[in-house]
Enzyme design. Structure first.
Site, PDB file in Angstrom:
ATOM      1  N   ARG A 170       2.958 -56.342 -65.815  1.00 39.91           N
ATOM      2  CA  ARG A 170       2.695 -55.111 -65.085  1.00 39.91           C
ATOM      3  C   ARG A 170       1.693 -55.396 -63.963  1.00 39.91           C
ATOM      4  O   ARG A 170       0.927 -56.363 -64.027  1.00 39.91           O
ATOM      5  CB  ARG A 170       2.104 -54.040 -66.013  1.00 39.91           C
ATOM      6  CG  ARG A 170       2.964 -53.696 -67.226  1.00 39.91           C
ATOM      7  CD  ARG A 170       2.227 -52.719 -68.125  1.00 39.91           C
ATOM      8  NE  ARG A 170       3.035 -52.285 -69.268  1.00 39.91           N
ATOM      9  CZ  ARG A 170       3.026 -52.864 -70.443  1.00 39.91           C
ATOM     10  NH1 ARG A 170       2.240 -53.917 -70.662  1.00 39.91           N
ATOM     11  NH2 ARG A 170       3.777 -52.405 -71.431  1.00 39.91           N
ATOM     12  N   LYS A 193      -1.234 -53.050 -72.614  1.00 38.49           N
ATOM     13  CA  LYS A 193      -1.623 -51.680 -72.934  1.00 38.49           C
ATOM     14  C   LYS A 193      -2.270 -51.617 -74.304  1.00 38.49           C
ATOM     15  O   LYS A 193      -1.862 -52.292 -75.240  1.00 38.49           O
ATOM     16  CB  LYS A 193      -0.392 -50.761 -72.900  1.00 38.49           C
ATOM     17  CG  LYS A 193       0.095 -50.427 -71.493  1.00 38.49           C
ATOM     18  CD  LYS A 193       1.188 -49.373 -71.549  1.00 38.49           C
ATOM     19  CE  LYS A 193       1.590 -48.936 -70.151  1.00 38.49           C
ATOM     20  NZ  LYS A 193       2.637 -47.886 -70.192  1.00 38.49           N
ATOM     21  N   HIS A 261       7.339 -52.348 -60.342  1.00 41.15           N
ATOM     22  CA  HIS A 261       7.680 -52.268 -61.763  1.00 41.15           C
ATOM     23  C   HIS A 261       9.142 -52.632 -62.008  1.00 41.15           C
ATOM     24  O   HIS A 261       9.498 -53.072 -63.106  1.00 41.15           O
ATOM     25  CB  HIS A 261       7.379 -50.868 -62.289  1.00 41.15           C
ATOM     26  CG  HIS A 261       7.167 -50.824 -63.773  1.00 41.15           C
ATOM     27  ND1 HIS A 261       6.104 -51.452 -64.399  1.00 41.15           N
ATOM     28  CD2 HIS A 261       7.889 -50.246 -64.772  1.00 41.15           C
ATOM     29  CE1 HIS A 261       6.177 -51.250 -65.703  1.00 41.15           C
ATOM     30  NE2 HIS A 261       7.246 -50.534 -65.952  1.00 41.15           N
ATOM     31  N   ARG A 264       9.590 -56.096 -63.185  1.00 41.63           N
ATOM     32  CA  ARG A 264       9.368 -56.251 -64.630  1.00 41.63           C
ATOM     33  C   ARG A 264      10.640 -55.855 -65.390  1.00 41.63           C
ATOM     34  O   ARG A 264      11.053 -56.545 -66.327  1.00 41.63           O
ATOM     35  CB  ARG A 264       8.176 -55.398 -65.053  1.00 41.63           C
ATOM     36  CG  ARG A 264       7.930 -55.304 -66.551  1.00 41.63           C
ATOM     37  CD  ARG A 264       6.620 -54.552 -66.793  1.00 41.63           C
ATOM     38  NE  ARG A 264       6.581 -53.911 -68.083  1.00 41.63           N
ATOM     39  CZ  ARG A 264       6.191 -54.513 -69.214  1.00 41.63           C
ATOM     40  NH1 ARG A 264       5.834 -55.775 -69.185  1.00 41.63           N
ATOM     41  NH2 ARG A 264       6.157 -53.836 -70.358  1.00 41.63           N
ATOM     42  N   HIS A 287       6.101 -54.480 -75.499  1.00 43.09           N
ATOM     43  CA  HIS A 287       6.458 -53.134 -75.935  1.00 43.09           C
ATOM     44  C   HIS A 287       6.014 -52.928 -77.379  1.00 43.09           C
ATOM     45  O   HIS A 287       6.273 -53.774 -78.240  1.00 43.09           O
ATOM     46  CB  HIS A 287       7.973 -52.911 -75.847  1.00 43.09           C
ATOM     47  CG  HIS A 287       8.478 -52.777 -74.445  1.00 43.09           C
ATOM     48  ND1 HIS A 287       9.796 -53.012 -74.106  1.00 43.09           N
ATOM     49  CD2 HIS A 287       7.854 -52.420 -73.297  1.00 43.09           C
ATOM     50  CE1 HIS A 287       9.937 -52.813 -72.806  1.00 43.09           C
ATOM     51  NE2 HIS A 287       8.778 -52.453 -72.296  1.00 43.09           N
ATOM     52  N   TYR A 296      17.101 -51.479 -72.376  1.00 39.51           N
ATOM     53  CA  TYR A 296      17.720 -52.512 -71.560  1.00 39.51           C
ATOM     54  C   TYR A 296      19.176 -52.758 -71.954  1.00 39.51           C
ATOM     55  O   TYR A 296      19.946 -53.294 -71.162  1.00 39.51           O
ATOM     56  CB  TYR A 296      16.916 -53.816 -71.662  1.00 39.51           C
ATOM     57  CG  TYR A 296      15.583 -53.718 -70.985  1.00 39.51           C
ATOM     58  CD1 TYR A 296      15.439 -54.006 -69.638  1.00 39.51           C
ATOM     59  CD2 TYR A 296      14.455 -53.298 -71.687  1.00 39.51           C
ATOM     60  CE1 TYR A 296      14.213 -53.891 -69.009  1.00 39.51           C
ATOM     61  CE2 TYR A 296      13.225 -53.176 -71.061  1.00 39.51           C
ATOM     62  CZ  TYR A 296      13.111 -53.474 -69.731  1.00 39.51           C
ATOM     63  OH  TYR A 296      11.902 -53.347 -69.115  1.00 39.51           O
TER      64      TYR A 296
END
Length: 319
Positions: A170, A193, A261, A264, A287, A296
């Site tokens: 990111r 994150k 983004h 990514r 994730h 995806y």
């Protein structure tokens, strides 16, 4: 200890509720380890709920009034948010924020209120990541040299786009890198994150791009300082990379969905198209949930449909 979020001065809550609100903030930071942006969004949502609920009951909010809250009260809040123009996505986050707050209240015995368990989130249409095709992604990685003026800035942008597409990072993860993180080895530990760390392999072409940037950067890259600089010598602002992407997008004639983004997303999509399994992609992208990575598969399915329609022998027999 996290610096406390400052509520608006006219927030109609008593001191006990305000103290609990601050304790919840500490818990989000120390225990849940939410990112700064997510934590701020949660706090803003609950503050908005306080403002609505105080007007709704016609008095300051107390622990007792929170305990007496009904499902009708909660639905009234969501209806008010809907009337104010909030999207279903934002409303769903409002629900998550309030649930988190009441979960904290229940967990630490400040009060017990089961009404929150009856509240449902609005349905959100599943967004399919907008990935570039492989030729577009590779062309984009070569373009920064044609739009930047200073050679080191050209090299910086090329290195950053390479990290996005080649490692799935990111923007925030890249600009948070320090001098101690580079030069890159054959793998990098990324702080994602919620302060969750993950190990991402780095292929030679990406290491070469970053090494070129290091050799041209006019600022001293110290162990505790930023790895990527803006032109004034400060840590790079994400808006700079977004503007660079918009310029490149215009040169190459790419759609508006071609964003930093999207590189990514392209990383994850192209790995899947070339045989990588979902669990591995989940780990590489950082994730928390496999369901996020499973988006995806929709991209991959669309690609397979196009290939099937273009190359299957039956495509020759058209009415």
């Amino acid at each position: 200890m996290v610096k406390h979020f400052q509520p608006v001065s006219n927030l109609a809550v008593d001191q006990q509720v305000l103290d609990v609100f601050k304790s919840w903030q500490d818990w989000l930071f120390n225990e849940r380890k939410l990112s700064g942006n997510t934590r701020t969004a949660y706090l803003n949502d609950v503050e908005a709920f306080f403002c609505f609920f105080s007007e709704h009951i016609g008095s300051n909010i107390s622990i007792v009034s929170l305990q007496q809250l009904t499902i009708t009260d909660l639905r009234s809040f969501l209806a008010d948010r809907k009337r104010s123009g909030l999207s279903n996505t934002s409303m769903a986050r409002n629900v998550s924020s309030i649930r988190s707050f009441f979960y904290f209240l229940n967990k630490f015995d400040h009060l017990k209120n089961e009404a929150i368990n009856l509240l449902t989130s609005p349905k959100i249409p599943q967004a399919i990541p907008k990935a570039l095709d492989q030729d577009e992604a590779l062309s984009l990685l070569q373009t920064p040299a044609s739009i930047a003026i200073q050679p080191w800035v050209k090299s910086r942008d090329k290195a950053i786009f390479a990290l996005m597409y080649g490692c799935g990072l990111r923007i925030g993860e890249i600009i948070a890198l320090d001098g101690s993180d580079i030069p890159l080895s054959d793998a990098i530990i990324v702080n994602g994150k919620g302060n969750k760390k993950r190990l991402v392999p780095v292929i030679p072409i990406i290491r070469e791009s970053v090494a070129e940037y290091i050799s041209l950067c006019p600022f001293t890259i110290s162990k505790d300082g930023p790895a990527f600089f803006g032109v004034r010598g400060n840590r790079l602002n994400p808006g700079v990379i977004q503007r660079s992407m918009r310029a490149i997008r215009g040169i190459l004639g790419l759609p508006a969905t071609a964003t930093p983004h999207s590189l990514r997303h392209s990383f994850g999509t192209h790995l899947l198209m070339n045989g990588a399994d979902l669990r591995s992609i989940q780990e590489l992208l950082g994730h928390a949930s496999l369901s996020t990575t499973q988006r995806y598969t929709a991209v991959d399915t669309n690609f397979l449909k196009e290939v099937h329609q273009k190359f299957h022998p039956r495509a020759e027999f058209k009415e």
